[in-house]
Write a protein that holds these residues in place. Structure first.
Motif, PDB file in Angstrom:
ATOM      1  N   SER A  81      13.262  -0.285  -7.746  1.00  0.00           N
ATOM      2  CA  SER A  81      11.816  -0.193  -7.535  1.00  0.00           C
ATOM      3  C   SER A  81      11.077  -1.473  -7.907  1.00  0.00           C
ATOM      4  O   SER A  81       9.844  -1.527  -7.803  1.00  0.00           O
ATOM      5  CB  SER A  81      11.235   0.975  -8.346  1.00  0.00           C
TER       6      SER A  81
ATOM      7  N   ASN B 186       3.729   1.811  -3.806  1.00  0.00           N
ATOM      8  CA  ASN B 186       3.178   1.468  -5.113  1.00  0.00           C
ATOM      9  C   ASN B 186       3.559   2.571  -6.099  1.00  0.00           C
ATOM     10  O   ASN B 186       4.018   3.642  -5.709  1.00  0.00           O
ATOM     11  CB  ASN B 186       1.656   1.265  -5.038  1.00  0.00           C
ATOM     12  N   GLU B 187       3.361   2.321  -7.364  1.00  0.00           N
ATOM     13  CA  GLU B 187       3.834   3.241  -8.394  1.00  0.00           C
ATOM     14  C   GLU B 187       3.233   4.634  -8.235  1.00  0.00           C
ATOM     15  O   GLU B 187       3.931   5.642  -8.364  1.00  0.00           O
ATOM     16  CB  GLU B 187       3.503   2.682  -9.780  1.00  0.00           C
ATOM     17  N   GLU B 188       1.944   4.681  -7.935  1.00  0.00           N
ATOM     18  CA  GLU B 188       1.271   5.978  -7.837  1.00  0.00           C
ATOM     19  C   GLU B 188       1.800   6.796  -6.667  1.00  0.00           C
ATOM     20  O   GLU B 188       2.040   7.999  -6.784  1.00  0.00           O
ATOM     21  CB  GLU B 188      -0.233   5.759  -7.676  1.00  0.00           C
ATOM     22  N   ARG B 189       2.000   6.148  -5.531  1.00  0.00           N
ATOM     23  CA  ARG B 189       2.413   6.860  -4.321  1.00  0.00           C
ATOM     24  C   ARG B 189       3.917   7.037  -4.216  1.00  0.00           C
ATOM     25  O   ARG B 189       4.397   8.028  -3.672  1.00  0.00           O
ATOM     26  CB  ARG B 189       1.931   6.100  -3.072  1.00  0.00           C
TER      27      ARG B 189
ATOM     28  N   ASP C  89       2.954  13.673  -4.587  1.00  0.00           N
ATOM     29  CA  ASP C  89       3.562  13.873  -5.908  1.00  0.00           C
ATOM     30  C   ASP C  89       4.681  14.906  -5.910  1.00  0.00           C
ATOM     31  O   ASP C  89       5.366  15.095  -6.912  1.00  0.00           O
ATOM     32  CB  ASP C  89       2.500  14.260  -6.938  1.00  0.00           C
TER      33      ASP C  89
ATOM     34  N   THR D   3       0.834  -1.201   0.000  1.00  0.00           N
ATOM     35  CA  THR D   3       0.000   0.000   0.000  1.00  0.00           C
ATOM     36  C   THR D   3       0.868   1.249   0.000  1.00  0.00           C
ATOM     37  O   THR D   3       0.628   2.200  -0.754  1.00  0.00           O
ATOM     38  CB  THR D   3      -0.926   0.021   1.240  1.00  0.00           C
TER      39      THR D   3
ATOM     40  N   TYR E  76       6.564  -4.198  -7.733  1.00  0.00           N
ATOM     41  CA  TYR E  76       5.814  -5.085  -8.620  1.00  0.00           C
ATOM     42  C   TYR E  76       5.962  -6.547  -8.188  1.00  0.00           C
ATOM     43  O   TYR E  76       5.033  -7.330  -8.326  1.00  0.00           O
ATOM     44  CB  TYR E  76       6.311  -4.916 -10.059  1.00  0.00           C
TER      45      TYR E  76
ATOM     46  N   GLY F  92       6.418   6.080  -6.853  1.00  0.00           N
ATOM     47  CA  GLY F  92       7.232   6.009  -8.062  1.00  0.00           C
ATOM     48  C   GLY F  92       8.348   7.043  -8.111  1.00  0.00           C
ATOM     49  O   GLY F  92       9.501   6.739  -8.410  1.00  0.00           O
TER      50      GLY F  92
END
Length: 414
Positions: A230, A197-200, A378, A194, A234, A202
Motif C-alpha cells: 500500500s 487513498n487511505e480512507e477509500r 468501508d 483519488t 503515500y 486502506g
C-alpha cells in the motif's frame, strides 16, 4: 424521450441519455429505421461505466456507434469517480485531441503521422447523465486483444509511438498557447491518488496484500510485498506534489491492454488509444511504466525494455522536430531515466495491486464490479474476503507479481 423506439440492451441508460443519443443520431442524417443496443466485451473489460454498441440501420446507409455512459447509482458513481473520469474524457475528446491534430495539420505533418483517435460523434457532460458517443473502430478493422496475454514487441512499439505523439504535442500546445494549456488542464484531475487513498482503499489494500502473499511461494518476493504494497498510496501523491511543471504532459493515464485497439496487418500494426478517463497533466513516465507493467510479461520486457525507452525518446524528438523543437531541450534522455526511477517504486506497487483485479477471469471480474458498485467503501474488504479465486487466476496474479519484481531487479528500478 427518443423520437423512435430503441431496441436491445439499454435498460441502464436514463431518459436524458437516450434523448442525447437520439439527437446525435439525427445529426448524422441517415433516416433511421432501426437502432439496436448490444453488449460490448465481457465483464471486467470496463470498470467505470456501461459500454454498449449501437447498430443503426437507415434509409441512407448503416452506422455503428460505441456508447459509453456513467453509472447512475450513488455507490457506483463514488466507486468509479464518475464525475472526474467522464470530465477528463469529455475534455480530451472535445478539446485536447482535436487541438493536437489541428496543430499537426497546420505544421504540414503527413496524414500517416497524425495522432489518431476515434471519431467523437458527441459528448454529454451533465452529471449524472454523462454520455460519450464514438465511432465503432471494429468497422475499420481494429480489435481488442486478450488482457491476460502479453503484447508483442510490435504492439508495444505502436503504443509507445502514440505516447510519444501525445506527450510531444502537449509540449507544442504548451509552448504555443501556454494560457490555454493551463486553462484546459486545470479542469482535469489525477485519478489514481483519488481512488487509492487511505480512507477509500486502506482496507482493500490490506486484503490485496494478504491475497498476493498467500499466492507467492518464494520469500524473496514476499519480502518486497509484505507491509509495503500500500506504499504507493503515500508515495504517488508525494512524488506528484514535488514534480516540477516543466516536463509535465497530457497523459493517457490508464495504459492497460483493453484501453488500446489494434489493426494487425501482414507487415504492420496500427494502434489507437481509446480511453482517456484517467488523463491529466502529469509525468510521461506514468504512461510508460503503467503500460509496460500491465501489458507485457518479464520475458518480453527483459528483451526490449532499453530499446522501448530509446524508441519513445526518438519518436518524441521526431514529432517535436515538425515544430522546430528538440527533445534535448524539452525533455532530455537523461531526464527520462531520472523520472523512470523516481516513479518506479510507486508504479510497481500500484500495478501489482491493479493486476489483482485485471488478472481475474470474466466471472470473477463481474463479481468485483458488482461489489465495487453496490457495496459501501468501508465494507468492500470484508466482502472481498469471501471470494474464492480460480487456480488460473491465482497463477496469473503470481506470474504478474513475480515478473514485475524480476524486471525491476534486472534494470535497477528497485
Amino acid at each position: 424521450m427518443a423520437q423512435y423506439k430503441f431496441e436491445g440492451d439499454f435498460a441502464s441508460f436514463t431518459d436524458h441519455q437516450l434523448e442525447f443519443i437520439s439527437k446525435v443520431i439525427l445529426e448524422q442524417d441517415i433516416k433511421v429505421k432501426k437502432a439496436v443496443f448490444t453488449v460490448v466485451g465481457q465483464p471486467g473489460d470496463n470498470f467505470v461505466g456501461h459500454v454498449k454498441r449501437l447498430n443503426i440501420e437507415g434509409e441512407n446507409g448503416n452506422l455503428n456507434m460505441f456508447i459509453k455512459v456513467a453509472a447512475s447509482s450513488e455507490l457506483a458513481r463514488a466507486a468509479t469517480n464518475a464525475d472526474i473520469t467522464f470530465r477528463n474524457e469529455h475534455i480530451m475528446y472535445t478539446e485536447i485531441l482535436p487541438k493536437l491534430v489541428q496543430l499537426q495539420k497546420a505544421a504540414g505533418v503527413p496524414e500517416e503521422d497524425l495522432l489518431k483517435h476515434a471519431k467523437c460523434y458527441g459528448s454529454l457532460y451533465e452529471p449524472p447523465n454523462e454520455t460519450l458517443i464514438l465511432e465503432d473502430l471494429n468497422d475499420s478493422g481494429y480489435k481488442m486483444l486478450n488482457k491476460h496475454e502479453t503484447l508483442s514487441n510490435k504492439c508495444v512499439r505502436g503504443i509507445i509511438k502514440n505516447f510519444a505523439l501525445l506527450h510531444s504535442l502537449s509540449h507544442v500546445f504548451k509552448n504555443k498557447y501556454p494560457e490555454k494549456y493551463v486553462q484546459i488542464t486545470d479542469q482535469m484531475s489525477e485519478v489514481w491518488t483519488t481512488i487509492f487513498n487511505e480512507e477509500r482503499f486502506g482496507g482493500q489494500a490490506k486484503f490485496a496484500e494478504a491475497e498476493i502473499l498467500s499466492i507467492l511461494d518464494d520469500d524473496t518476493y514476499k519480502d518486497l510485498i509484505e507491509n509495503k504494497l500500500s506504499d504507493f498510496m503515500y508515495l504517488l501523491p508525494k512524488i506528484i506534489k514535488q514534480e516540477g511543471k516543466k516536463h509535465l504532459v497530457i497523459q493517457q493515464g490508464d495504459a492497460w491492454t483493453n484501453n488500446f485497439m489494434f489493426k494487425i496487418g501482414d507487415d504492420s500494426i496500427e494502434t489507437l488509444m481509446i480511453d482517456y478517463q484517467a488523463s491529466n497533466n502529469g509525468s510521461p513516465v506514468v504512461d510508460l511504466l503503467f503500460m509496460m507493467l500491465n501489458c507485457t510479461d518479464h520475458a518480453t520486457r527483459s528483451k526490449y525494455y532499453p530499446e522501448w525507452m530509446d524508441y519513445y525518446h526518438s519518436e518524441f524528438d521526431r514529432s517535436l522536430s515538425n515544430f522546430g523543437l528538440k527533445a534535448s531541450f524539452i525533455y532530455p534522455r537523461d531526464q527520462l531515466d531520472v523520472d523512470l526511477k523516481r516513479y518506479a517504486k510507486a508504479m510497481m506497487y500500484l500495478c501489482i495491486t491493479f493486476n489483482t483485479i485485471l488478472m481475474r477471469d470474466p466471472k470473477e471480474a463481474a463479481e468485483i464490479m458488482d461489489i465495487m458498485k453496490n457495496v459501501a467503501v468501508d465494507k468492500i474488504a470484508a466482502v472481498l474476503e469471501s471470494q474464492e479465486l480460480a487456480t488460473a487466476t491465482r497463477n496469473r496474479i503470481r506470474n504478474k507479481t513475480m515478473g514485475i519484481i524480476d524486471t525491476y531487479k534486472q534494470f535497477g528500478l528497485l
